[in-house]
Design an enzyme around this catalytic site. Structure first.
Site, PDB file in Angstrom:
ATOM      1  N   CYS A   1       0.828  -1.204   0.000  1.00  0.00           N
ATOM      2  CA  CYS A   1       0.000   0.000   0.000  1.00  0.00           C
ATOM      3  C   CYS A   1       0.867   1.260   0.000  1.00  0.00           C
ATOM      4  CB  CYS A   1      -0.919  -0.008   1.222  1.00  0.00           C
ATOM      5  SG  CYS A   1      -1.970   1.444   1.326  1.00  0.00           S
TER       6      CYS A   1
ATOM      7  N   CYS B   1      -0.514   3.982   2.309  1.00  0.00           N
ATOM      8  CA  CYS B   1      -0.255   3.720   3.723  1.00  0.00           C
ATOM      9  C   CYS B   1       1.195   3.962   4.100  1.00  0.00           C
ATOM     10  CB  CYS B   1      -0.583   2.264   4.062  1.00  0.00           C
ATOM     11  SG  CYS B   1      -2.234   1.730   3.612  1.00  0.00           S
ATOM     12  N   ASP B   2       2.131   3.514   3.275  1.00  0.00           N
ATOM     13  CA  ASP B   2       3.540   3.472   3.664  1.00  0.00           C
ATOM     14  C   ASP B   2       4.469   4.355   2.834  1.00  0.00           C
ATOM     15  OD1 ASP B   2       2.829   1.584   5.571  1.00  0.00           O
ATOM     16  OD2 ASP B   2       3.143  -0.086   4.186  1.00  0.00           O
TER      17      ASP B   2
END
Length: 186
Positions: free
Chosen positions: A6, A9-10
């Site tokens: 992701c 997300c990261d």
């Protein structure tokens, strides 16, 4: 430790760093474009000699200065002592069937080879789309079966984020409570 599925997300962990994204479809291209706004270099590793992504996503990738597409490459291993420090690739060579392998130093590795929702168990009972996402009434978690609600990644082909999954789970819980109350099942 340097491997993610992701970018949203990261991705911030890799600001001004070098990353690789594996895949050739819309998911991989979207991840690569997003990461290109953060990272200093993005390698898009594509096993085939072409991208399967939509034309608009292909254009965004091919025209972005921070993205380098590595066609006909296969990722064959990650290495690093305390997380990802690089990626080994097997590049397909058209002459004979030999392989040329080389190491590519990277700081992060993103798997973007598509998403398949874990919904097979429900296919006999609920409608799903061609990929397998459970079909719900627009804007609700309601399925075609009264009293059955779908939430999270099995019903969301667009956002696939924990926060949106939690929100849709809340909607489904409220709908379930209303259904139970309306049918005197509480």
């Amino acid at each position: 430790m340097g491997v993610s599925a992701c970018a949203t997300c990261d991705g911030f962990f890799y600001r001004k760093k070098t990353v690789a994204v594996v895949g050739g479809g819309d998911t991989a291209c979207e991840e690569a474009v997003y990461l290109a706004g953060l990272a200093k270099q993005v390698y898009l590793i594509v096993r085939k000699p072409f991208l399967r992504a939509s034309k608009i996503m292909q254009a965004r990738v091919m025209n972005h200065p921070n993205i380098k597409v590595l066609f006909e490459h296969n990722a064959v291993g990650l290495y690093g002592e305390n997380g990802v420090e690089g990626r080994s690739f097997g590049k397909s060579v058209r002459v004979n069937t030999t392989k040329e392998c080389y190491d590519l130093p990277i700081d992060g590795f993103f798997l973007a080879i598509g998403h398949k929702p874990n919904s097979d168990i429900f296919k006999d009972y609920l409608d799903t789309d061609e990929v397998g996402y459970i079909i719900t009434e627009a804007g609700t978690p309601r399925t075609k079966v009264p009293g059955v609600f779908a939430a999270g990644d099995v019903a969301d082909p667009h956002y696939r984020q924990a926060i949106t999954a939690a929100g849709s789970g809340c909607k489904a819980a409220i709908e379930a409570e209303r259904y139970l109350s309306a049918n005197d099942l509480l």
